[in-house]
Write an enzyme that holds these catalytic residues in place. Sequence first.
Site, PDB file in Angstrom:
ATOM      1  CB  CYS A   1      40.580  38.154  41.155  1.00 58.34           C
ATOM      2  SG  CYS A   1      39.255  38.898  40.249  1.00 58.34           S
TER       3      CYS A   1
ATOM      4  CG  ASP B   1      35.946  38.033  41.671  1.00 54.59           C
ATOM      5  OD1 ASP B   1      36.094  37.062  42.213  1.00 54.59           O
ATOM      6  OD2 ASP B   1      36.669  39.255  42.284  1.00 54.59           O
TER       7      ASP B   1
ATOM      8  CB  CYS C   1      36.281  42.925  44.872  1.00 55.20           C
ATOM      9  SG  CYS C   1      36.632  43.778  43.465  1.00 55.20           S
TER      10      CYS C   1
ATOM     11  CB  CYS D   1      37.619  45.455  39.994  1.00 56.06           C
ATOM     12  SG  CYS D   1      39.028  44.796  41.130  1.00 56.06           S
TER      13      CYS D   1
HETATM   14 FE1  FES Z   1      38.127  40.338  41.477  1.00 58.59          FE
HETATM   15 FE2  FES Z   1      38.080  42.775  42.118  1.00 58.59          FE
HETATM   16  S1  FES Z   1      39.182  41.640  42.982  1.00 58.59           S
HETATM   17  S2  FES Z   1      37.092  41.966  40.482  1.00 58.59           S
END
Ligand code: FES
Length: 123
Positions: free
Chosen positions: A33, A35, A58, A102
């Site tokens: 993702c 992140d 998220c 996540c």
């Molecule tokens: Fe990227 Fe949750 S969607 S850490």
Amino acid sequence: MYTEKVMDHFENPRNVGEMADANGIGEVGNATCGDITKIYLKVEDNIIKDIKFKTFGCAAAVASSSMLTEMAKGKTIEEALIITDQMVAEELDGLPPQKMHCSNMAAQAMHVAIEDYRKKQGA
Ligand code: FES
């Protein structure tokens, strides 16, 4: 889809921010993702005296980081290294299966920060 604890830690994250005098810093990204979680540590006498985090991610990632900091604060380095992603998710009363990945970043970033601290100590 999220537990009350997840929502609480997402809406009122604990120990969020940067730390100017950190002596251990760890950053981990999630390739899927994009992140990122960054963990700052202040270790004194082998104890995590202070810990802060910054997460670009998220709700599950923010809540996991927040919970991780609460679990690790005041622990010895050895005790903190035992904390796993799974334990963080359990403390949050669970995460939806599709959000389990996540929770991975928080504990991993802390492990990297501890490694960084040990390197800086010349260990
Ligand atoms: Fe990227 Fe949750 S969607 S850490």
